[in-house]
Design an enzyme around this catalytic site. Structure first.
Site, PDB file in Angstrom:
ATOM      1  CG  HIS A   1      -1.316  -4.117  -8.185  1.00 54.16           C
ATOM      2  ND1 HIS A   1      -0.528  -3.217  -8.853  1.00 54.16           N
ATOM      3  CD2 HIS A   1      -1.009  -3.964  -6.880  1.00 54.16           C
ATOM      4  CE1 HIS A   1       0.239  -2.571  -7.986  1.00 54.16           C
ATOM      5  NE2 HIS A   1      -0.036  -3.003  -6.789  1.00 54.16           N
TER       6      HIS A   1
ATOM      7  CG  HIS B   1      -1.876   1.061  -4.214  1.00 58.34           C
ATOM      8  ND1 HIS B   1      -2.783   0.252  -4.875  1.00 58.34           N
ATOM      9  CD2 HIS B   1      -0.739   0.320  -4.124  1.00 58.34           C
ATOM     10  CE1 HIS B   1      -2.226  -0.908  -5.169  1.00 58.34           C
ATOM     11  NE2 HIS B   1      -0.980  -0.894  -4.706  1.00 58.34           N
TER      12      HIS B   1
ATOM     13  N   GLY C   1       0.806  -1.211   0.000  1.00 64.80           N
ATOM     14  CA  GLY C   1       0.000   0.000   0.000  1.00 64.80           C
ATOM     15  C   GLY C   1       0.843   1.267   0.000  1.00 64.80           C
ATOM     16  CG  ASN C   2       1.645   3.042  -2.706  1.00 65.43           C
ATOM     17  OD1 ASN C   2       0.712   3.380  -3.417  1.00 65.43           O
ATOM     18  ND2 ASN C   2       2.390   1.967  -2.949  1.00 65.43           N
TER      19      ASN C   2
ATOM     20  CB  THR D   1       9.583   2.217  -1.266  1.00 66.99           C
ATOM     21  OG1 THR D   1       9.354   0.923  -1.808  1.00 66.99           O
ATOM     22  CG2 THR D   1      11.073   2.408  -1.045  1.00 66.99           C
ATOM     23  N   GLY D   2       8.622   0.179   1.047  1.00 64.67           N
ATOM     24  CA  GLY D   2       9.150  -0.954   1.798  1.00 64.67           C
ATOM     25  C   GLY D   2       9.011  -0.902   3.298  1.00 64.67           C
TER      26      GLY D   2
ATOM     27  CG  HIS E   1      -2.435  -4.797  -2.198  1.00 61.29           C
ATOM     28  ND1 HIS E   1      -1.163  -5.299  -2.008  1.00 61.29           N
ATOM     29  CD2 HIS E   1      -2.312  -3.812  -3.121  1.00 61.29           C
ATOM     30  CE1 HIS E   1      -0.303  -4.648  -2.781  1.00 61.29           C
ATOM     31  NE2 HIS E   1      -0.982  -3.732  -3.455  1.00 61.29           N
TER      32      HIS E   1
ATOM     33  CB  SER F   1       8.191   1.107  -5.628  1.00 56.52           C
ATOM     34  OG  SER F   1       7.052   0.424  -5.121  1.00 56.52           O
ATOM     35  CD  GLU F   2       3.216   0.558  -7.622  1.00 58.61           C
ATOM     36  OE1 GLU F   2       3.359   1.209  -8.680  1.00 58.61           O
ATOM     37  OE2 GLU F   2       3.038  -0.659  -7.597  1.00 58.61           O
TER      38      GLU F   2
HETATM   39  P1  13P Z   1       5.738   0.691  -1.741  1.00 55.08           P
HETATM   40  O1  13P Z   1       6.075   0.196  -0.359  1.00 55.08           O
HETATM   41  O2  13P Z   1       6.949   0.915  -2.605  1.00 55.08           O
HETATM   42  O3  13P Z   1       4.852   1.892  -1.699  1.00 55.08           O
HETATM   43  O4  13P Z   1       4.952  -0.476  -2.500  1.00 55.08           O
HETATM   44  C1  13P Z   1       3.887  -1.142  -1.893  1.00 55.08           C
HETATM   45  C2  13P Z   1       2.909  -1.678  -2.876  1.00 55.08           C
HETATM   46  O5  13P Z   1       1.809  -2.013  -2.493  1.00 55.08           O
HETATM   47  C3  13P Z   1       3.273  -1.791  -4.306  1.00 55.08           C
HETATM   48  O6  13P Z   1       2.141  -2.063  -5.073  1.00 55.08           O
END
Ligand code: 13P
Length: 243
Positions: free
Chosen positions: A160, A97, A29-30, A45-46, A99, A77-78
């Site tokens: 995704h 974002h 998520g982001n 990220t991460g 899931h 990363s998104e």
């Molecule tokens: P990030 O941690 O880089 O934001 O990525 C998480 C993610 O859900 C990628 O789809």
């Protein structure tokens, strides 16, 4: 004047909420928030978005380049996906974002949320299309997303997850809750069977009635209380158009 530190705290709060509601696993998520045309805050990220503190939050420019990030943190990363939403929708102040289990299941099964099962879902979201699969972190995701941006405030990302956007962080997060609730209700009502779910697909009476209800509800009142962006009727009409 925007209090940046307050916004960073709000991003952490929403990250916690998304994590605690099982809308993400591990580091998924982001979240991003627009400060002005050239400055945006975003999650790093991460990291687990459930355990962030304000120092984690990064600042980027309109192209996603880093303006400020504390040692050990890099923007999501998104970020390109988020930046495309801001580029094409100047009215948007925040993008989320996640899931979530049911919405992501529909995204994996390739089934868009196009059935007007209840007025609230129609009003909040219209229908939720699926953007074609793109490799995470590449330009494929923003490119596949772009055609939906003028008409919708939420999309499923094939195989995704889900992406929502709105005027501010809370509203963008609420859209994510609505997408997941809508997906869960649709899933469970399909399991129950009955005539209603079957009736909805196509130009049925239910489509027309719910679309009408949506059109009436979103008419501006004298006080403007029910005024919503003009694109919502488009999204609700997409039900009968069969997007
Ligand atoms: P990030 O941690 O880089 O934001 O990525 C998480 C993610 O859900 C990628 O789809």
């Amino acid at each position: 004047m925007v209090n940046e530190y307050e916004i960073k705290k709000q991003i952490c709060d929403i990250g916690r909420r998304i994590y605690n509601r099982n809308m993400v696993a591990a580091n998924d998520g982001n979240i991003s928030v627009k400060l002005n045309d050239n400055e945006f805050l975003c999650t790093p990220t991460g990291v687990s978005k459930g355990f962030m503190t304000p120092e984690f939050i990064c600042k980027v420019d309109g192209k996603g380049n880093v303006i400020q990030a504390n040692p050990g943190f890099k923007p999501s990363s998104e970020i390109k996906m988020h930046m495309r939403v801001y580029e094409k929708r100047p009215d948007v102040g925040s993008v989320v974002h996640a899931h979530p289990i049911y919405a992501t299941s529909f995204a994996i099964a390739g089934i868009p949320l196009t059935q007007p099962i209840m007025p609230e879902a129609v009003i909040a979201l219209g229908c939720v299309p699926i953007a074609k699969y793109g490799t995470p972190s590449t330009m494929e995701i923003p490119d596949n997303l772009e055609k939906y941006l003028p008409y919708f405030d939420a999309v499923l990302l094939e195989n995704h997850g889900a992406l929502t956007w709105s005027t501010d962080l809370n509203a963008a997060y609420m859209k994510m809750e609505s997408v997941e609730f809508y997906a869960q209700l649709l899933y469970q009502s399909k399991l129950l069977g009955g005539h209603s779910v079957g009736l909805i697909r196509g130009a049925s009476g239910i489509d027309a009635r719910l679309s009408d209800a949506a059109e009436r509800l979103i008419q501006p009142t004298e006080s403007g209380a029910h005024q919503v962006p003009a694109r919502l009727p488009d999204a609700t009409r997409a039900f009968t158009r069969g997007f």
